[in-house]
Design an enzyme around this catalytic site. Sequence first.
Site, mmCIF file in Angstrom:
data_model
loop_
_atom_site.group_PDB
_atom_site.id
_atom_site.type_symbol
_atom_site.label_atom_id
_atom_site.label_comp_id
_atom_site.label_asym_id
_atom_site.label_seq_id
_atom_site.Cartn_x
_atom_site.Cartn_y
_atom_site.Cartn_z
ATOM 1 N N ARG A 164 0.844 -1.195 0.000
ATOM 2 C CA ARG A 164 0.000 0.000 0.000
ATOM 3 C C ARG A 164 0.875 1.239 0.000
ATOM 4 O O ARG A 164 1.657 1.431 0.929
ATOM 5 C CB ARG A 164 -0.906 0.000 1.237
ATOM 6 C CG ARG A 164 -1.914 -1.140 1.262
ATOM 7 C CD ARG A 164 -2.551 -1.267 2.625
ATOM 8 N NE ARG A 164 -1.573 -1.736 3.628
ATOM 9 C CZ ARG A 164 -1.828 -1.853 4.926
ATOM 10 N NH1 ARG A 164 -3.002 -1.509 5.399
ATOM 11 N NH2 ARG A 164 -0.899 -2.286 5.750
ATOM 12 N N ASP A 167 1.237 5.370 0.151
ATOM 13 C CA ASP A 167 0.523 6.491 0.751
ATOM 14 C C ASP A 167 0.163 7.545 -0.286
ATOM 15 O O ASP A 167 0.631 7.506 -1.429
ATOM 16 C CB ASP A 167 1.394 7.144 1.828
ATOM 17 C CG ASP A 167 1.342 6.399 3.150
ATOM 18 O OD1 ASP A 167 0.443 5.560 3.340
ATOM 19 O OD2 ASP A 167 2.209 6.656 4.007
ATOM 20 N N TYR A 219 12.640 0.370 -3.537
ATOM 21 C CA TYR A 219 12.105 1.730 -3.596
ATOM 22 C C TYR A 219 13.222 2.684 -4.009
ATOM 23 O O TYR A 219 14.391 2.472 -3.689
ATOM 24 C CB TYR A 219 11.585 2.174 -2.227
ATOM 25 C CG TYR A 219 10.287 1.533 -1.792
ATOM 26 C CD1 TYR A 219 9.060 2.113 -2.100
ATOM 27 C CD2 TYR A 219 10.285 0.353 -1.044
ATOM 28 C CE1 TYR A 219 7.869 1.543 -1.681
ATOM 29 C CE2 TYR A 219 9.103 -0.227 -0.630
ATOM 30 C CZ TYR A 219 7.888 0.371 -0.950
ATOM 31 O OH TYR A 219 6.723 -0.195 -0.538
ATOM 32 N N ARG A 243 10.962 6.537 3.931
ATOM 33 C CA ARG A 243 10.953 8.000 4.068
ATOM 34 C C ARG A 243 11.668 8.446 5.344
ATOM 35 O O ARG A 243 12.321 9.503 5.358
ATOM 36 C CB ARG A 243 9.519 8.509 4.024
ATOM 37 C CG ARG A 243 8.891 8.370 2.627
ATOM 38 C CD ARG A 243 7.384 8.456 2.649
ATOM 39 N NE ARG A 243 6.931 9.705 3.228
ATOM 40 C CZ ARG A 243 5.649 9.953 3.548
ATOM 41 N NH1 ARG A 243 4.724 9.018 3.357
ATOM 42 N NH2 ARG A 243 5.314 11.111 4.060
#
Length: 264
Positions: free
Chosen positions: A50, A52, A110, A198
């Site tokens: 998922r 954001d 990522y 992040r």
Amino acid sequence: MPRLKLTIEYDGTRYVGWQVQPNGTSIQARLVRALEELLGEQVAVEAAGRTDAGVHATGQVVCFNTPRTLPLKAYWMGLNGLLPEDIAVVRAEEVPAEFDPRRWSHGKRYRYRVSNKPTRSPLRRFTHWEVFAPLQVEAMQRAAAHLVGRHDFSAFRASNCQATHALREVRRVDVQGTSRDEVSFTVEGTAFLKHMVRNLVGTLVEVGKGRRPEAWVAEVLASRDRKRAGPTAPPQGLVMEEVFYGDGPPPRTPGGTADEEGEE
């Protein structure tokens, strides 16, 4: 009943994230709408992870079952004619009935992009975190080495992360680019906690700005205290690039259970 696996690319700028939510339009909702229009039936989809609000993807993986049999090209040519311009199917394939896009994942990669120009960049505002202070790329490269391996990443999880434990294996953290232009962070691991990438980036940027020494990253990791780490980097710089699969589900971790996936 055929089981289809789709690889999806999207610009997450206009969406509340991957998952359906009551406060706005999600990527999942737009994809389901297009699938139901194509197939003429209700469809339930499962995703590898998922993302954001504001986060992008080039390699999100989605699966669903359907009693209809269509040529595979119908799922990328047909769906792309029904999807908005900021969401596209880039690959479609049939997979075994037991395939699970999340549980069969052997890891994800990522990429996080930072614009390090001294002034703001209109063309990068939805795809990069704009950091105006010059960044020391080599210092961030050395600091990133402390994050590789299997560790308790409690210091880098969101406060509302629901994973039952914070043990994760990070295989790779690469920092590349040029100060005063563009810097990218590539993070690859078996699974991730909510906001983990992040938070890692926000911490490394503190080193890049010269506010913290390189060894501080190891101290933060060992502390398991989120308050000791750097700020959470904003969502628009993050891209889910690829989900890795083998011939079946990954082996259990030393603790006896597979790593749980959070969300980014």
